[in-house]
Scaffold this motif. Structure first.
Motif, short mmCIF file in Angstrom:
data_model
loop_
_atom_site.label_atom_id
_atom_site.label_comp_id
_atom_site.label_asym_id
_atom_site.label_seq_id
_atom_site.Cartn_x
_atom_site.Cartn_y
_atom_site.Cartn_z
N ALA A 267 0.80 -1.23 0.00
CA ALA A 267 0.00 0.00 0.00
C ALA A 267 0.83 1.28 0.00
O ALA A 267 0.26 2.38 0.11
N HIS A 268 2.15 1.16 -0.13
CA HIS A 268 2.98 2.38 -0.11
C HIS A 268 4.33 2.05 -0.76
O HIS A 268 5.16 1.38 -0.17
N HIS A 269 4.50 2.53 -1.99
CA HIS A 269 5.69 2.18 -2.77
C HIS A 269 6.11 3.39 -3.60
O HIS A 269 5.27 4.16 -4.03
N HIS A 270 7.41 3.55 -3.78
CA HIS A 270 7.88 4.72 -4.54
C HIS A 270 8.74 4.39 -5.76
O HIS A 270 8.57 4.99 -6.81
N VAL A 271 9.75 3.53 -5.59
CA VAL A 271 10.81 3.44 -6.61
C VAL A 271 11.23 2.00 -6.88
O VAL A 271 10.91 1.09 -6.12
N MET B 117 -1.43 10.08 2.19
CA MET B 117 -0.57 11.21 2.58
C MET B 117 0.42 10.78 3.64
O MET B 117 0.03 10.21 4.65
N HIS B 118 1.70 11.03 3.41
CA HIS B 118 2.68 10.82 4.47
C HIS B 118 2.35 11.79 5.62
O HIS B 118 2.02 12.94 5.36
N LEU B 119 2.48 11.33 6.84
CA LEU B 119 2.26 12.26 7.97
C LEU B 119 2.96 11.73 9.21
O LEU B 119 2.95 10.54 9.50
N GLY C 115 0.23 7.72 5.72
CA GLY C 115 1.42 6.87 5.67
C GLY C 115 2.34 7.17 6.84
O GLY C 115 2.60 8.33 7.15
N HIS C 116 2.79 6.13 7.53
CA HIS C 116 3.70 6.18 8.69
C HIS C 116 2.93 6.47 9.98
O HIS C 116 2.66 5.56 10.73
N GLY C 117 2.64 7.73 10.30
CA GLY C 117 1.90 8.04 11.53
C GLY C 117 2.65 7.63 12.79
O GLY C 117 2.04 7.39 13.84
N ILE D 125 5.73 -1.27 1.90
CA ILE D 125 7.17 -1.55 1.98
C ILE D 125 7.97 -0.26 1.76
O ILE D 125 9.15 -0.20 2.04
N ASP D 126 7.28 0.78 1.31
CA ASP D 126 7.92 2.09 1.10
C ASP D 126 9.10 1.93 0.13
O ASP D 126 8.94 1.27 -0.88
N GLU D 127 10.25 2.50 0.40
CA GLU D 127 11.34 2.42 -0.58
C GLU D 127 11.86 0.98 -0.70
O GLU D 127 12.09 0.49 -1.80
ZN LIG Z 1 6.86 7.04 1.43
#
Ligand SMILES: [Zn+2]
Length: 512
Positions: A70-74, A250-252, A287-289, A338-340
């Motif tokens: 649910a959270h991926h960038h690159v 939204m990252h927060l 995202g994160h929190g 998994i983010d980056e």
């Molecule tokens: Zn991120």
């Protein structure tokens, strides 16, 4: 159109009941027609009713819904490209030096890792693309095209962002605070990322129209983070979400510095500030929190806000440990990103699930911890709900998209597993990508026996190797020099931001 098919297995995890109880069918089959789950029931009866239909799976197999990152960038990780794991705020400066990688190849690289670990849908949050509207659109099309090529389902967003591009301060003010000799290079860097807000909205609208007929690609709205958005941009994000009925991600409150920034900007909490813009609802995923207070958590629960837990990223960039047990206690739907990259510097969702299972085992006999069933629900149903696909994915309920993972139980359990251990515990504790026999998206097998059906992984890896074997381009050399020159000033900028004396250890857990 894919032909009808029966998927057979000893056990099929359909999904979860509203109370969180897993729905598991034994000796079962799924009937798939036109990419949709039509029925799920006893294998013998389903076989008898559909004798001529092609089959997949059989004895010794287990089926679960496709996983959702649910959270991926690159694609290639920042670590691979030369940026080690700094605390997030310094990492932004270090990442200025990253090499340029072709976006199609880059996106395919991580897509291979994702699919091979059972991910069928990704929330791709495209953080930044340099240039004018045309260049940003081209970048988006390359990323989307790569997912189309491999056959994955993707929710794509180009992050909205209109200020504070390096530190949590106005770009011009920060530029003026550094030695004069370094200012032109930094100004030139900022110049590459100054697409005005109305043009960012126009890019969104163009893509939205282009993707209207796409079965596996959707667009969503991603206001990047509080410090990256002016009030006007926050209003725009809320307006886009309601005009197009789309979820927001939204990252927060990823780090204590972001909590301090919110205090400086708003006089209070980042979460409370978002409410003023109508941004707190079940459409919003934060995202994160990590640094949410108990009051923030209660406010999120009251507005049915979702949270995306990026466990590996929080460890790697020294962000802290998110209060996941508090989120769960308040009934907040938590998903996993998994983010980056994960702790193995790759995109292995089975491992990320295991990390989430382990990271929140608080000391004390009666202290809370997530159960394996909760973790699988995070990686399926709750992840699905953060995307525009919603309840059409994340489970194998009749009517759902046939996005699923076929696992070989023997590979997971060899040489022995106690028969009474619940199935989902066995999967979350022990399953590795080697146990995945096939991955299906929309009724189409896109990965089977370690091979991708539509695309040759080795050719793509070789193309990446070749393209990066070239020496650094002049632009890459310039960025590397700028990153090194600017790094100490970025570090100095955050001195005394936190309440403790500089150098004092900060608590690992959010102290609230
Ligand atoms: Zn991120």
């Amino acid at each position: 159109m894919t032909p009808p098919r029966l998927v057979l297995a000893d056990q099929i995890i359909e999904g979860f009941a509203p109370d969180g109880a897993p729905l598991i069918h034994t000796d079962a089959a799924i009937l798939i027609e036109a990419g949709i789950v039509v029925a799920i029931g006893p294998a013998s009866a389903m076989r008898a009713a559909h004798p001529d239909v092609e089959t997949l799976g059989g004895r010794g197999k287990v089926v679960m819904p496709g996983l959702i990152n649910a959270h991926h960038h690159v694609g290639l990780t920042p670590f691979q490209l030369g940026s080690p794991d700094y605390p997030l705020e310094l990492w932004f400066a270090s990442r200025m030096a990253l090499r340029d990688v072709d976006l199609r190849l880059d996106t395919l690289f991580s897509a291979f890792e994702m699919v091979a670990s059972g991910i069928t849908t990704v929330q791709h949050l495209h953080s930044r693309a340099p240039g004018g509207a045309g260049a940003v659109l081209d970048a988006a099309r390359k990323v989307i095209g790569a997912y189309r090529e491999i056959g994955m389902r993707a929710s794509y967003s180009m992050a909205l962002r209109d200020q504070n591009r390096l530190v949590y301060q106005d770009d011009q003010l920060f530029t003026e605070s550094i030695p004069e000799a370094q200012r032109p290079a930094l100004r030139a860097f900022f110049e590459r990322f100054t697409l005005p807000l109305d043009e960012q909205v126009a890019v969104f609208e163009t893509l939205h129209a282009e993707l209207a007929e796409e079965p596996r690609i959707r667009l969503q709205v991603a206001p990047a983070n509080l410090h990256w958005l002016s009030d006007e941009a926050l209003e725009q994000a809320a307006a886009l979400s309601s005009r197009y009925c789309l979820p927001l991600h939204m990252h927060l409150l990823e780090t204590p510095y972001q909590k301090a920034y919110a205090q400086r900007r708003t006089g209070g909490s980042a979460v409370a500030y978002l409410e003023r813009f109508g941004l707190l609802s079940d459409r919003m995923t934060l995202g994160h929190g990590v640094w949410m207070s108990e009051a923030d958590i209660e406010q999120c629960a009251a507005h049915s806000v979702r949270v995306c837990h990026n466990c590996s990223s929080n460890f790697r960039l020294k962000s802290g440990i998110a209060p996941v047990n508090r989120f769960l206690a308040k009934g907040i739907p938590v998903c996993i990103g998994i983010d980056e990259a994960g702790v193995n510097d790759d995109r292995d969702m089975l491992q990320e699930m295991r990390l989430v299972l382990r990271a929140h085992r608080e000391p004390g006999i009666d202290a809370p911890h997530p159960a394996a069933e909760q973790v699988l629900r995070m990686a399926t149903e709750h992840g699905a709900a953060t995307t525009p696909f919603g309840t059409r994915i994340g489970s194998l309920r009749p009517g759902s998209e046939a996005d699923l993972v076929l696992l070989d139980r023997e590979t997971i359990t060899r040489p022995y597993q106690h028969a009474q251990t619940p199935l989902i515990d066995v999967i979350v504790h022990r399953a590795k990508p080697s146990a995945i026999e096939a991955v299906m998206v929309g009724g189409e097998v896109i990965y089977e026996g370690g091979r991708f059906r539509r695309i040759d992984r080795e050719m793509v890896l070789e193309a990446i190797r070749e393209s990066l074997a070239a020496p650094l381009s002049p632009a890459e050399v310039d960025r590397q020099q700028l990153s090194e020159a600017i790094f100490p000033h970025v570090k100095a900028f955050y001195d005394r931001w936190l309440p403790d004396e500089p150098g004092a250890p900060h608590t690992f857990y959010n102290s609230r």
